[in-house]
Design a protein around this motif. Structure first.
Motif, short mmCIF file in Angstrom:
data_model
loop_
_atom_site.label_atom_id
_atom_site.label_comp_id
_atom_site.label_asym_id
_atom_site.label_seq_id
_atom_site.Cartn_x
_atom_site.Cartn_y
_atom_site.Cartn_z
N ALA A 285 0.84 -1.21 0.00
CA ALA A 285 0.00 0.00 0.00
C ALA A 285 0.87 1.26 0.00
CB ALA A 285 -0.93 -0.01 1.22
N ILE A 286 1.93 1.25 0.78
CA ILE A 286 2.85 2.38 0.83
C ILE A 286 3.50 2.59 -0.53
CG2 ILE A 286 5.07 3.16 1.80
CD1 ILE A 286 4.13 1.68 4.44
N ALA A 287 3.95 1.50 -1.15
CA ALA A 287 4.60 1.58 -2.47
C ALA A 287 3.64 2.11 -3.53
CB ALA A 287 5.14 0.21 -2.86
N SER A 288 2.42 1.62 -3.51
CA SER A 288 1.43 2.08 -4.48
C SER A 288 1.16 3.57 -4.32
CB SER A 288 0.14 1.28 -4.31
OG SER A 288 -0.84 1.71 -5.20
N PHE A 289 1.08 4.04 -3.08
CA PHE A 289 0.86 5.45 -2.80
C PHE A 289 2.09 6.28 -3.20
CE2 PHE A 289 0.59 9.28 -0.26
CZ PHE A 289 -0.76 9.60 -0.32
N ALA A 290 3.27 5.77 -2.91
CA ALA A 290 4.52 6.50 -3.18
C ALA A 290 4.73 6.72 -4.67
CB ALA A 290 5.70 5.74 -2.59
N LYS A 291 4.19 5.85 -5.50
CA LYS A 291 4.35 5.97 -6.95
C LYS A 291 3.86 7.32 -7.45
CE LYS A 291 2.99 3.76 -11.27
NZ LYS A 291 2.22 2.67 -11.89
N ILE B 241 5.75 8.42 4.26
CA ILE B 241 4.57 7.71 3.77
C ILE B 241 4.45 6.42 4.58
CG2 ILE B 241 3.45 6.62 1.79
CD1 ILE B 241 5.18 8.46 -0.01
N THR B 242 3.27 6.20 5.14
CA THR B 242 2.98 5.02 5.94
C THR B 242 1.57 4.55 5.63
OG1 THR B 242 3.00 4.14 8.19
CG2 THR B 242 2.20 6.41 7.91
N GLU B 243 1.17 3.42 6.22
CA GLU B 243 -0.18 2.93 5.95
C GLU B 243 -1.15 3.21 7.10
OE1 GLU B 243 0.69 -0.21 8.80
OE2 GLU B 243 1.87 1.14 7.57
N ALA B 244 -0.62 3.62 8.24
CA ALA B 244 -1.47 3.93 9.40
C ALA B 244 -0.82 5.09 10.16
CB ALA B 244 -1.60 2.71 10.30
N PRO B 245 -1.62 5.95 10.74
CA PRO B 245 -1.05 7.11 11.44
C PRO B 245 -0.13 6.69 12.60
CG PRO B 245 -3.44 7.33 11.22
CD PRO B 245 -3.09 5.93 10.81
N PRO B 246 0.94 7.46 12.80
CA PRO B 246 1.81 7.21 13.95
C PRO B 246 1.07 7.54 15.25
CG PRO B 246 2.83 8.76 12.41
CD PRO B 246 1.42 8.55 11.97
N PRO B 247 1.60 7.09 16.38
CA PRO B 247 1.02 7.48 17.68
C PRO B 247 1.03 9.01 17.81
CG PRO B 247 2.72 5.80 17.96
CD PRO B 247 2.75 6.20 16.53
N ASP B 248 0.11 9.53 18.61
CA ASP B 248 -0.06 10.98 18.76
C ASP B 248 1.24 11.71 19.05
OD1 ASP B 248 -2.73 10.72 18.21
OD2 ASP B 248 -3.35 10.76 20.32
N LEU C 217 3.41 14.27 6.41
CA LEU C 217 2.94 12.91 6.68
C LEU C 217 1.84 12.54 5.71
CD1 LEU C 217 2.79 10.35 8.47
CD2 LEU C 217 1.16 11.60 9.91
N TYR C 218 2.00 11.41 5.04
CA TYR C 218 0.98 10.86 4.14
C TYR C 218 0.64 9.46 4.60
CZ TYR C 218 2.00 14.69 0.92
OH TYR C 218 2.17 15.92 0.36
N VAL C 219 -0.66 9.19 4.72
CA VAL C 219 -1.12 7.86 5.10
C VAL C 219 -1.78 7.25 3.88
CG1 VAL C 219 -2.58 6.51 6.65
CG2 VAL C 219 -1.42 8.57 7.50
N ALA C 220 -1.21 6.15 3.38
CA ALA C 220 -1.73 5.49 2.18
C ALA C 220 -3.18 5.06 2.42
CB ALA C 220 -0.87 4.27 1.84
N GLY C 221 -4.01 5.31 1.43
CA GLY C 221 -5.41 4.92 1.53
C GLY C 221 -6.30 5.96 2.19
#
Length: 191
Positions: free
Chosen positions: A20-26, A166-173, A186-190
């Protein structure tokens, strides 16, 4: 220092997240770009996404280069000492070659990320990634959420040295707050 996992084991972990990260990073790569990809499993996933774009890819990874075979991308593989476990090339030859190249973007991953920055465990890999970061115009970290709060042997890059994460889920607060203060986008894939 903990034993390093095989590439195959690392590729299987968080596989859907990495894809998911790779697809978003494209979407951050345009035709004609020159991009550097490290030897991470997430960069390998990104290489598969990029193989049919007319771009130039610089890498120290035999596996990343292999993922691009038969596609439209021109591939430059830097020389160096072969690390069998990761199938990457490291050492002074790799660092010197990278010091002569100027990619538009570098996509990299790390063992972990804390408020102190991005961390990794193999000194040779860290030195190569640091050289990629120095030479690139834009620095993009690709980290699945399992790496948040994880420390490594040494700091690969401070947060200030990275432009996007770029990650697939938000980091902790608490990490989100540190990212905002450091101006890392910060970008969250999806999402």
């Amino acid at each position: 220092m903990a034993l390093e996992e095989s590439y195959e084991n690392r590729l299987a972990k968080q596989k859907e997240a990495k894809e998911a990260i790779a697809s978003f990073a494209k979407r951050f790569v345009a035709p004609g770009d020159t991009v550097a990809l490290d030897g991470s499993t997430t960069a390998f996933c990104l290489a598969r996404e990029l193989r049919n774009l007319r771009i130039t890819v610089i890498t120290n990874s035999l596996l990343v280069a292999g993922a691009l075979v038969g596609g439209e991308a021109q591939v430059l593989v830097v020389g160096g000492e072969l690390r069998s476990l990761s199938q990457t090339l490291v050492g002074p030859l790799a660092e010197e070659a990278l010091g002569r190249l100027h990619p538009d973007k570098v996509f990299f991953s790390a063992k972990g990320m804390t408020a102190q920055g991005f961390m990794d465990s193999h000194l040779g890999e860290v030195a190569v990634k640091q050289q990629m970061l120095r030479m690139a115009s834009q620095r993009i970290a690709l980290l699945d959420s399992s790496k948040f709060g994880v420390r490594g042997l040494c700091t690969l890059a401070s947060l200030e040295q990275v432009d996007l994460l770029i990650t697939e889920a938000p980091p902790p607060d608490e990490l989100q707050e540190v990212l905002r203060e450091s101006s890392v986008a910060l970008y969250v894939a999806g999402r």
